[in-house]
Design an enzyme around this catalytic site. Structure first.
Site, PDB file in Angstrom:
ATOM      1  CE  LYS A   1      41.339  47.105  35.920  1.00 50.55           C
ATOM      2  NZ  LYS A   1      40.945  46.222  34.812  1.00 50.55           N
TER       3      LYS A   1
ATOM      4  CG  ASP B   1      41.131  42.514  34.359  1.00 45.98           C
ATOM      5  OD1 ASP B   1      39.929  42.364  34.625  1.00 45.98           O
ATOM      6  OD2 ASP B   1      41.765  43.556  34.624  1.00 45.98           O
TER       7      ASP B   1
END
Ligand code: ATR
Length: 264
Positions: free
Chosen positions: A68, A104
């Site tokens: 990420k 997220d």
């Protein structure tokens, strides 16, 4: 046919392909779009993502562990959320350019039974998942306290993101508790490793556990037994995935179809 995929290492266990294909099928896009999984070795990551962006075959990818941060670093453009969190879980390839997002954060907010604006939250952990949760909550005006096993990490993250580190939190005082740590993944007892007690929950609380496996985690089972509202990692997976799919296709996917797929 525009391609989509989840990229990570390892990635074989990911429920994203099934979940996203269920959403695409429900939208009537399954003949047009395809969503797969790409396991990329660390030494190949940059070259592979650069190739995906240039080839034009892929519209975008979801990014999971451990890429990420690296995904954000490769982006030509990034959303405010991705930049502040320091990580991207969604890349879009547009005319050879890489655009980074972090769903997220929004996914956590959408998984909650109500928006906790003005409330108090305790976030457990200080890794990437914690950063997304803290940023999302601070952004909507939640007073966030951060506890971490290694306190220095909690202090650093809290300072950066506008939260406060806490060494000995009193769980009953919070409206919302979010576990972003890995505790429970390998069957550990959360009440041994986290500053929580099985009888510390209240019915008015919302308790989120990003860990998921077969059935509810020990943490969520105790919270539910006390009458608290609970949110599991699968619901967060669904919500972040739905936001990503909307970025790529512009369509609003069916959460029900996605939930059914991840619970299969
Ligand atoms: P992610 O990006 O998924 O959040 P990470 O950066 O590896 O993953 O962070 C894992 C988190 O789980 C950390 O907050 C870690 O605490 P430390 O910073 O002290 O390492 C936490 N964690 C992992 N195992 C733990 C345990 N047994 N007890 C308490 N916290 C634990």
């Amino acid at each position: 046919m525009p391609g989509l995929a989840v990229i990570g290492h390892p990635v074989a266990h990911s429920r994203s392909p099934e979940m996203q294909m269920a959403a695409l099928t429900e939208l009537g896009l399954a003949g047009e779009w395809i969503y797969g999984a790409l396991d990329i070795a660390p030494e190949d990551f940059e070259a592979e993502v650069a190739a995906l962006a240039l080839e034009g075959e892929y519209a975008g990818v979801n990014v999971t562990v451990p890429y990420k941060e690296a995904a954000l670093a490769m982006a030509d453009e990034a959303s405010e959320a991705a930049r502040a969190i320091g990580a991207a879980n969604t890349l879009s390839f547009r005319d050879g350019r890489i655009v980074a997002d972090n769903t997220d954060a929004g996914g956590l907010l959408r998984s909650l039974p109500h928006l906790p604006e003005g409330e108090r939250a305790l976030v457990l952990g200080a890794g990437g998942a914690a950063r997304a949760a803290i940023w999302a909550l601070v952004d909507i005006g939640v007073e966030v306290e951060v506890w971490n096993r290694t306190p220095e990490r909690a202090e650093a993250v809290a300072r950066q993101l506008g939260a406060r580190a806490v060494a000995e939190p009193v769980a009953a005082e919070y409206d919302l508790i979010v576990n972003t740590t890995a505790v429970g993944l390998a069957g550990e007892d959360p009440f041994e490793h986290l500053p929580l007690a099985a009888d510390s929950f209240r019915p008015e609380q919302v308790v989120v556990d990003m860990v998921y496996g077969e059935g509810p985690s020990a943490l969520l089972a105790a919270a539910a037994a006390a009458g608290a509202s609970t949110v599991d990692g699968l619901e967060m997976l669904v919500q972040q995935g739905a936001l990503s799919l909307r970025i790529w296709t512009g369509a609003e996917p069916s959460l029900e179809a996605m939930r059914a797929a991840v619970h299969r």
